[in-house]
Scaffold this motif. Structure first.
Motif, short mmCIF file in Angstrom:
data_model
loop_
_atom_site.label_atom_id
_atom_site.label_comp_id
_atom_site.label_asym_id
_atom_site.label_seq_id
_atom_site.Cartn_x
_atom_site.Cartn_y
_atom_site.Cartn_z
N ARG A 98 47.14 51.66 37.24
CA ARG A 98 47.16 52.33 38.53
C ARG A 98 48.34 53.28 38.58
N LEU A 99 48.13 54.50 39.03
CA LEU A 99 49.22 55.47 39.08
C LEU A 99 50.37 54.97 39.94
N ASP A 100 50.05 54.28 41.00
CA ASP A 100 51.08 53.63 41.82
C ASP A 100 51.43 52.32 41.12
N PHE A 101 52.15 52.43 40.00
CA PHE A 101 52.31 51.28 39.11
C PHE A 101 53.06 50.11 39.75
N GLN A 102 53.91 50.39 40.72
CA GLN A 102 54.65 49.31 41.35
C GLN A 102 53.77 48.42 42.22
N SER A 103 52.57 48.88 42.52
CA SER A 103 51.64 48.06 43.31
C SER A 103 50.90 47.06 42.43
N VAL A 104 51.08 47.17 41.12
CA VAL A 104 50.43 46.26 40.18
C VAL A 104 51.39 45.12 39.84
N PRO A 105 51.05 43.88 40.15
CA PRO A 105 51.92 42.75 39.81
C PRO A 105 52.13 42.66 38.30
N LEU A 106 53.31 42.27 37.88
CA LEU A 106 53.60 42.16 36.45
C LEU A 106 52.63 41.23 35.73
N GLY A 107 52.20 40.18 36.42
CA GLY A 107 51.32 39.19 35.78
C GLY A 107 49.85 39.51 35.85
N GLU A 108 49.49 40.64 36.44
CA GLU A 108 48.07 40.99 36.58
C GLU A 108 47.51 41.49 35.25
N PHE A 109 46.40 40.91 34.81
CA PHE A 109 45.81 41.28 33.52
C PHE A 109 44.80 42.41 33.70
N HIS A 110 44.97 43.46 32.87
CA HIS A 110 44.03 44.58 32.83
C HIS A 110 43.67 44.81 31.36
N ARG A 111 42.40 44.64 31.04
CA ARG A 111 41.97 44.70 29.64
C ARG A 111 42.34 46.03 28.97
N ALA A 112 42.01 47.14 29.63
CA ALA A 112 42.28 48.46 29.04
C ALA A 112 43.79 48.66 28.84
#
Length: 230
Positions: free
Chosen positions: A153-167
Motif C-alpha cells: 500500500r502506498l500509505d505504507f504506515q497504514s500496513v501493520p508490520l505483521g500483516e502478510f502480503h504474498r506479493a
C-alpha cells in the motif's frame, strides 16, 4: 516533522551510494570507504532513530534460531548454485578471468595490507562490527519496514508490520536477494527475516537475527579465510 518515507530510505540510499564508491579510487579505497560508510551509517541511524519507532533491537529465542539457521544455510548451500556474477554471464555480462579473480579477492585486508598487519586487523574488525551493528538496522528498516509495506500500500504506515502480503513477501525477498552475490541464499534469508517480522509483528527480532547471521558469517570468513562472502 520528518518524512516517514525519507527517514527510512535516505540512510539506506547513502549507504548504498558509498558502497558503489568502494574500490573506485584505488585498490585500498574499498577498505577506507567501507570504514567511512560504517561511521556514516551509524551516524544516520542515530539521527533517524527518534522518528522510526520500530527500529528497536529485540533479542528473542526466535531471532537467535533464525539468525543461526540463516548463517548455516548461507554457508551450507554455497557452491550449489551459480553466483550472481556467473548468473550475469548467462545473459552476456561475463567478466574476464582477471576480473573474476579480483572479485574473489575483493575484500581481503591481509592481501592488501600484509598478513597480520595492524591495518588488516583494523579493517577486519570494522567489517565485522559494521556488518553486525550498522547494516542490520539500515537494511531491515528499508526492506521490511518501508519496501515490503510500500508494495502492499502506498500509505505504507497504514500496513501493520505483521500483516502478510504474498506479493510483497516474494518481491521484497527477490529484490533483497539480487542485491547480494549469493543471491539464492539472500532470497531465502529475506523470506526468513520477513517471516520473523510477520510472526512477531515487530521489526526488532529481524534486526537481531540479521546481526547474528552477519556476525557469525564474519567469524566464519576470518576463521576459514572465506573472503568471497565479503
Amino acid at each position: 516533522m520528518a518524512s516517514p518515507l525519507l527517514v527510512r530510505v535516505a540512510p539506506f540510499a547513502v549507504f548504498v551510494a558509498l558502497t558503489f564508491c568502494q574500490g573506485k579510487f584505488g585498490e585500498t579505497s574499498r577498505y577506507w570507504i567501507y570504514a567511512a560508510k560504517t561511521v556514516a551509517g551509524a551516524w544516520l541511524i542515530w539521527l533517524v532513530r527518534p522518528f522510526i519507532s520500530e527500529m528497536r533491537w529485540t533479542f528473542s529465542w526466535e531471532s537467535v534460531v533464525v539468525g543461526v539457521a540463516v548463517f548455516a544455510m548461507w554457508v551450507g548451500i554455497d557452491g550449489l548454485y551459480p553466483s550472481f556474477d556467473r548468473l550475469s554471464s548467462y545473459v552476456g555480462l561475463a567478466r574476464t578471468r582477471s576480473e573474476a579473480e579480483l572479485v574473489s579477492e575483493s575484500w581481503n585486508p591481509h592481501a592488501a595490507f600484509g598478513r597480520g598487519s595492524g591495518l588488516a586487523w583494523m579493517f577486519i574488525a570494522v567489517r565485522v562490527l559494521g556488518s553486525s551493528l550498522v547494516v542490520p538496522p539500515l537494511e531491515e528498516v528499508f526492506y521490511r519496514s518501508f519496501f515490503y509495506r510500500y508494495i502492499a500500500r502506498l500509505d505504507f504506515q497504514s500496513v501493520p508490520l505483521g500483516e502478510f502480503h504474498r506479493a510483497s513477501y516474494l518481491i521484497t525477498a527477490v529484490v533483497f536477494g539480487f542485491a547480494h552475490q549469493e543471491w539464492l541464499a539472500a532470497i531465502l534469508c529475506g523470506f526468513a527475516y520477513q517471516g520473523l517480522v510477520c510472526r512477531m509483528n515487530r521489526l526488532g527480532d529481524a534486526i537481531a537475527a540479521h546481526a547474528i547471521t552477519n556476525f557469525l558469517l564474519g567469524l566464519w570468513v576470518v576463521w576459514r579465510g572465506a573472503w568471497k562472502f565479503w
